[in-house]
Scaffold this motif. Sequence first.
Motif, PDB file in Angstrom:
ATOM      1  N   LEU A  65       0.825  -1.205   0.000  1.00 47.23           N
ATOM      2  CA  LEU A  65       0.000   0.000   0.000  1.00 47.23           C
ATOM      3  C   LEU A  65       0.863   1.260   0.000  1.00 47.23           C
ATOM      4  CD1 LEU A  65      -2.923   0.859  -0.082  1.00 47.23           C
ATOM      5  CD2 LEU A  65      -2.957   0.821   2.397  1.00 47.23           C
ATOM      6  N   GLU A  66       1.949   1.251   0.742  1.00 45.31           N
ATOM      7  CA  GLU A  66       2.858   2.400   0.759  1.00 45.31           C
ATOM      8  C   GLU A  66       3.518   2.580  -0.603  1.00 45.31           C
ATOM      9  OE1 GLU A  66       4.492   2.629   5.324  1.00 45.31           O
ATOM     10  OE2 GLU A  66       5.242   0.987   4.055  1.00 45.31           O
ATOM     11  N   ILE A  67       3.896   1.477  -1.223  1.00 52.92           N
ATOM     12  CA  ILE A  67       4.517   1.549  -2.546  1.00 52.92           C
ATOM     13  C   ILE A  67       3.541   2.143  -3.551  1.00 52.92           C
ATOM     14  CG2 ILE A  67       5.424   0.171  -4.465  1.00 52.92           C
ATOM     15  CD1 ILE A  67       6.583  -1.750  -2.328  1.00 52.92           C
ATOM     16  N   LEU A  68       2.306   1.636  -3.572  1.00 53.41           N
ATOM     17  CA  LEU A  68       1.314   2.147  -4.509  1.00 53.41           C
ATOM     18  C   LEU A  68       0.969   3.607  -4.231  1.00 53.41           C
ATOM     19  CD1 LEU A  68      -1.058  -0.907  -4.878  1.00 53.41           C
ATOM     20  CD2 LEU A  68       0.430   0.064  -6.619  1.00 53.41           C
ATOM     21  N   GLY A  69       0.895   3.969  -2.959  1.00 51.61           N
ATOM     22  CA  GLY A  69       0.616   5.355  -2.612  1.00 51.61           C
ATOM     23  C   GLY A  69       1.694   6.295  -3.111  1.00 51.61           C
ATOM     24  N   ALA A  70       2.927   5.876  -2.989  1.00 51.83           N
ATOM     25  CA  ALA A  70       4.037   6.697  -3.477  1.00 51.83           C
ATOM     26  C   ALA A  70       4.045   6.748  -5.001  1.00 51.83           C
ATOM     27  CB  ALA A  70       5.367   6.153  -2.954  1.00 51.83           C
ATOM     28  N   LEU A  71       3.783   5.611  -5.634  1.00 49.63           N
ATOM     29  CA  LEU A  71       3.784   5.567  -7.097  1.00 49.63           C
ATOM     30  C   LEU A  71       2.624   6.361  -7.698  1.00 49.63           C
ATOM     31  CD1 LEU A  71       4.825   1.881  -7.800  1.00 49.63           C
ATOM     32  CD2 LEU A  71       6.202   3.951  -8.079  1.00 49.63           C
ATOM     33  N   ALA A  72       1.550   6.526  -6.953  1.00 45.56           N
ATOM     34  CA  ALA A  72       0.407   7.296  -7.453  1.00 45.56           C
ATOM     35  C   ALA A  72       0.812   8.722  -7.802  1.00 45.56           C
ATOM     36  CB  ALA A  72      -0.724   7.296  -6.432  1.00 45.56           C
ATOM     37  N   GLY A  73       1.827   9.249  -7.125  1.00 43.79           N
ATOM     38  CA  GLY A  73       2.288  10.600  -7.401  1.00 43.79           C
ATOM     39  C   GLY A  73       3.505  10.663  -8.297  1.00 43.79           C
ATOM     40  N   ALA A  74       3.956   9.525  -8.794  1.00 47.36           N
ATOM     41  CA  ALA A  74       5.137   9.486  -9.663  1.00 47.36           C
ATOM     42  C   ALA A  74       4.797  10.039 -11.046  1.00 47.36           C
ATOM     43  CB  ALA A  74       5.651   8.056  -9.786  1.00 47.36           C
ATOM     44  N   PRO A  75       5.799  10.538 -11.751  1.00 47.19           N
ATOM     45  CA  PRO A  75       5.552  11.002 -13.124  1.00 47.19           C
ATOM     46  C   PRO A  75       5.024   9.853 -13.997  1.00 47.19           C
ATOM     47  CG  PRO A  75       7.717  11.701 -12.374  1.00 47.19           C
ATOM     48  CD  PRO A  75       7.182  10.760 -11.341  1.00 47.19           C
ATOM     49  N   MET A  76       4.186  10.189 -14.959  1.00 40.09           N
ATOM     50  CA  MET A  76       3.574   9.174 -15.802  1.00 40.09           C
ATOM     51  C   MET A  76       4.613   8.378 -16.584  1.00 40.09           C
ATOM     52  SD  MET A  76       0.575   8.102 -15.993  1.00 40.09           S
ATOM     53  CE  MET A  76       0.584   6.466 -16.650  1.00 40.09           C
ATOM     54  N   GLU A  77       5.727   8.990 -16.945  1.00 37.47           N
ATOM     55  CA  GLU A  77       6.774   8.268 -17.681  1.00 37.47           C
ATOM     56  C   GLU A  77       7.315   7.103 -16.843  1.00 37.47           C
ATOM     57  OE1 GLU A  77       7.711  11.885 -16.947  1.00 37.47           O
ATOM     58  OE2 GLU A  77       5.998  12.091 -18.304  1.00 37.47           O
ATOM     59  N   VAL A  78       7.449   7.328 -15.552  1.00 42.50           N
ATOM     60  CA  VAL A  78       7.931   6.277 -14.647  1.00 42.50           C
ATOM     61  C   VAL A  78       6.910   5.146 -14.582  1.00 42.50           C
ATOM     62  CG1 VAL A  78       8.487   5.754 -12.229  1.00 42.50           C
ATOM     63  CG2 VAL A  78       9.338   7.861 -13.282  1.00 42.50           C
ATOM     64  N   LEU A  79       5.628   5.497 -14.461  1.00 43.06           N
ATOM     65  CA  LEU A  79       4.590   4.472 -14.394  1.00 43.06           C
ATOM     66  C   LEU A  79       4.507   3.677 -15.694  1.00 43.06           C
ATOM     67  CD1 LEU A  79       1.711   6.313 -12.507  1.00 43.06           C
ATOM     68  CD2 LEU A  79       3.419   4.737 -11.607  1.00 43.06           C
ATOM     69  N   ARG A  80       4.675   4.343 -16.829  1.00 37.02           N
ATOM     70  CA  ARG A  80       4.654   3.633 -18.116  1.00 37.02           C
ATOM     71  C   ARG A  80       5.798   2.622 -18.187  1.00 37.02           C
ATOM     72  NH1 ARG A  80       3.938   9.029 -20.500  1.00 37.02           N
ATOM     73  NH2 ARG A  80       1.692   9.308 -20.750  1.00 37.02           N
ATOM     74  N   ALA A  81       6.982   3.044 -17.756  1.00 39.61           N
ATOM     75  CA  ALA A  81       8.139   2.150 -17.809  1.00 39.61           C
ATOM     76  C   ALA A  81       7.946   0.953 -16.880  1.00 39.61           C
ATOM     77  CB  ALA A  81       9.412   2.915 -17.437  1.00 39.61           C
ATOM     78  N   LEU A  82       7.433   1.189 -15.683  1.00 41.06           N
ATOM     79  CA  LEU A  82       7.193   0.091 -14.741  1.00 41.06           C
ATOM     80  C   LEU A  82       6.113  -0.857 -15.262  1.00 41.06           C
ATOM     81  CD1 LEU A  82       7.318   2.062 -11.377  1.00 41.06           C
ATOM     82  CD2 LEU A  82       9.005   0.409 -12.206  1.00 41.06           C
ATOM     83  N   ARG A  83       5.057  -0.276 -15.829  1.00 43.56           N
ATOM     84  CA  ARG A  83       3.978  -1.099 -16.393  1.00 43.56           C
ATOM     85  C   ARG A  83       4.516  -2.000 -17.500  1.00 43.56           C
ATOM     86  NH1 ARG A  83      -0.103   2.510 -19.090  1.00 43.56           N
ATOM     87  NH2 ARG A  83       1.488   2.432 -20.675  1.00 43.56           N
ATOM     88  N   ALA A  84       5.355  -1.444 -18.377  1.00 44.92           N
ATOM     89  CA  ALA A  84       5.932  -2.232 -19.465  1.00 44.92           C
ATOM     90  C   ALA A  84       6.838  -3.335 -18.924  1.00 44.92           C
ATOM     91  CB  ALA A  84       6.710  -1.315 -20.407  1.00 44.92           C
TER      92      ALA A  84
END
Length: 139
Positions: free
Chosen positions: A4-23
């Motif tokens: 939950l802490e990881i997801l909470g922190a990632l919710a505010g991450a730049p979209m480029e970071v989330l795209r890279a992690l998703r891939a």
Amino acid sequence: MDELEILGALAGAPMEVLRALRARVSPGLGKGRVVREGPALVPLPFRDSRRGTLFYLGEALVYEVWLRFPDKGVEGYGATLGPDRERARALAILDAALALGLEREALERAARDALKAREEEDRRLWSWVESTRLEVETL
């Protein structure tokens, strides 16, 4: 950090970071099915400090995505404030990846970086706010 802490922190991450992690985690999840996706309203609870009673200030618009990955037997959920479909979907995929333990170190590292960036931004903002403060005695 827990999931939950990881997801909470990632919710505010730049979209480029989330795209890279998703891939990075998507190949390990396989094909997902949408259980629920779309806008929703959630109540905003508030506790009266004087009486201690709970009441609702109103509702907030969120976009939520609930995915199921039947091949892996796991589900993921993501929600964002406002109509940010791509971010909610990415968070749902990352939630499922965390449940399986996929790329946990990379996700935790990205979460720590996002927290550090948010703290730095908060520090800059409060520094600016502090610079605008007036001393009443000097007026």
